[in-house]
Design a protein around this motif. Structure first.
Motif, PDB file in Angstrom:
ATOM      1  N   ILE A  70     -10.834  -5.746  -2.634  1.00  0.00           N
ATOM      2  CA  ILE A  70      -9.720  -4.976  -3.183  1.00  0.00           C
ATOM      3  C   ILE A  70     -10.177  -4.168  -4.391  1.00  0.00           C
ATOM      4  O   ILE A  70     -10.823  -4.698  -5.290  1.00  0.00           O
ATOM      5  N   THR A  71      -9.841  -2.884  -4.390  1.00  0.00           N
ATOM      6  CA  THR A  71     -10.009  -2.040  -5.569  1.00  0.00           C
ATOM      7  C   THR A  71      -8.655  -1.401  -5.869  1.00  0.00           C
ATOM      8  O   THR A  71      -7.884  -1.086  -4.955  1.00  0.00           O
ATOM      9  N   ILE A  72      -8.404  -1.222  -7.158  1.00  0.00           N
ATOM     10  CA  ILE A  72      -7.092  -0.780  -7.615  1.00  0.00           C
ATOM     11  C   ILE A  72      -7.215   0.489  -8.443  1.00  0.00           C
ATOM     12  O   ILE A  72      -8.103   0.601  -9.289  1.00  0.00           O
ATOM     13  N   ASN A  73      -6.299   1.408  -8.199  1.00  0.00           N
ATOM     14  CA  ASN A  73      -6.163   2.646  -8.980  1.00  0.00           C
ATOM     15  C   ASN A  73      -7.427   3.493  -9.013  1.00  0.00           C
ATOM     16  O   ASN A  73      -7.723   4.138 -10.017  1.00  0.00           O
ATOM     17  N   LYS A  74      -8.155   3.498  -7.925  1.00  0.00           N
ATOM     18  CA  LYS A  74      -9.285   4.413  -7.771  1.00  0.00           C
ATOM     19  C   LYS A  74      -8.754   5.664  -7.065  1.00  0.00           C
ATOM     20  O   LYS A  74      -7.836   5.585  -6.254  1.00  0.00           O
ATOM     21  N   ASN A  75      -9.353   6.785  -7.351  1.00  0.00           N
ATOM     22  CA  ASN A  75      -8.886   8.041  -6.786  1.00  0.00           C
ATOM     23  C   ASN A  75      -9.009   8.032  -5.256  1.00  0.00           C
ATOM     24  O   ASN A  75     -10.061   7.731  -4.716  1.00  0.00           O
ATOM     25  N   ILE A  76      -7.914   8.344  -4.590  1.00  0.00           N
ATOM     26  CA  ILE A  76      -7.906   8.519  -3.139  1.00  0.00           C
ATOM     27  C   ILE A  76      -7.410   9.929  -2.878  1.00  0.00           C
ATOM     28  O   ILE A  76      -6.280  10.273  -3.225  1.00  0.00           O
ATOM     29  N   SER A  77      -8.240  10.734  -2.270  1.00  0.00           N
ATOM     30  CA  SER A  77      -7.924  12.131  -2.000  1.00  0.00           C
ATOM     31  C   SER A  77      -6.854  12.248  -0.917  1.00  0.00           C
ATOM     32  O   SER A  77      -6.798  11.439   0.011  1.00  0.00           O
ATOM     33  N   GLU A  78      -6.027  13.283  -1.035  1.00  0.00           N
ATOM     34  CA  GLU A  78      -5.009  13.562  -0.010  1.00  0.00           C
ATOM     35  C   GLU A  78      -5.647  13.778   1.362  1.00  0.00           C
ATOM     36  O   GLU A  78      -5.053  13.474   2.386  1.00  0.00           O
ATOM     37  N   SER A  79      -6.877  14.280   1.367  1.00  0.00           N
ATOM     38  CA  SER A  79      -7.551  14.563   2.642  1.00  0.00           C
ATOM     39  C   SER A  79      -7.847  13.281   3.423  1.00  0.00           C
ATOM     40  O   SER A  79      -8.042  13.335   4.646  1.00  0.00           O
ATOM     41  N   GLU A  80      -7.858  12.134   2.755  1.00  0.00           N
ATOM     42  CA  GLU A  80      -8.065  10.846   3.439  1.00  0.00           C
ATOM     43  C   GLU A  80      -6.934  10.550   4.422  1.00  0.00           C
ATOM     44  O   GLU A  80      -7.095   9.757   5.341  1.00  0.00           O
ATOM     45  N   PHE A  81      -5.767  11.173   4.221  1.00  0.00           N
ATOM     46  CA  PHE A  81      -4.604  10.888   5.045  1.00  0.00           C
ATOM     47  C   PHE A  81      -4.386  11.945   6.110  1.00  0.00           C
ATOM     48  O   PHE A  81      -3.283  12.162   6.584  1.00  0.00           O
ATOM     49  N   LYS A  82      -5.475  12.612   6.471  1.00  0.00           N
ATOM     50  CA  LYS A  82      -5.438  13.611   7.550  1.00  0.00           C
ATOM     51  C   LYS A  82      -6.479  13.229   8.591  1.00  0.00           C
ATOM     52  O   LYS A  82      -7.511  12.660   8.280  1.00  0.00           O
ATOM     53  N   ILE A  83      -6.197  13.562   9.831  1.00  0.00           N
ATOM     54  CA  ILE A  83      -7.155  13.289  10.905  1.00  0.00           C
ATOM     55  C   ILE A  83      -7.640  14.619  11.454  1.00  0.00           C
ATOM     56  O   ILE A  83      -6.917  15.515  11.684  1.00  0.00           O
TER      57      ILE A  83
END
Length: 187
Positions: free
Chosen positions: A174-187
């Motif tokens: 588990i990692t918390i509050n690390k940057n997750i790009s919006e592009s991660e939620f695209k296929i």
């Protein structure tokens, strides 16, 4: 006098052992984790392992790792929609999100609301390693808590529908509050 000193010592130790200063779980904005989920239905169990990327409050990406027959499948939950990528068919399917399908999002959201609004729950959450909490017809049995980056989080949960075990979740990496790009939620 010895009794008074002993009593003061006991109170001092109690205050420090139960007042661990954990970060407020409502300050969690992103989570990355590995989940092992075992589901139970009609005397059969199925097990799956997947990676989670979660950007609160409403974006989640689940990438299947096990079983091998489902490896590489991607599920994206965003804006009340569910997008499924099936690599075996190289196919995208979009449908309405079914809340009951995703225990992770439901459990995190429930804990955050309860933590914010219920001081008794907050005390139990911050001091107990094992506890049970009821959510509608579900009983969430927290089997193990861990301190991760200053946040106290459940890492092993059994979920019961009344008295029937329906799922067993184990969370790791588990990692918390690390940057997750919006592009991660695209296929």
């Amino acid at each position: 006098m010895k009794r008074v000193i002993a009593l003061l010592f006991f109170i001092f130790i109690s205050v420090f052992s139960f007042s661990e200063d954990y970060r407020d779980i409502n300050n969690i904005k992103t989570l990355k984790m590995l989940v092992n989920e075992k589901n139970f239905n009609n005397n059969k169990s199925t097990e799956k392992t997947y990676d989670i990327l979660y950007k609160l409050p409403n974006m989640l990406k689940k990438t299947m790792l096990e079983p091998k027959s489902h490896k590489g499948e991607i599920f994206i939950y965003k804006d009340n929609k569910k997008i499924v990528y099936l690599p075996i068919f190289n196919q995208l399917i979009e449908e309405n999100n079914v809340e009951e399908e995703n225990y992770i999002v439901d459990t995190i959201t429930f804990f955050q609301k309860k933590y914010k609004n219920d001081s008794e729950f907050k005390k139990i959450y911050n001091t107990k390693n094992k506890f049970q909490v009821k959510k509608e017809n579900l009983n969430l049995n927290i089997l193990k808590m861990e301190n991760i980056e200053g946040y106290r989080l459940p890492v092993e949960i059994k979920i019961y529908d009344k008295d029937i075990l329906i799922a067993h979740l184990k969370l790791s990496n588990i990692t918390i509050n690390k940057n997750i790009s919006e592009s991660e939620f695209k296929i």
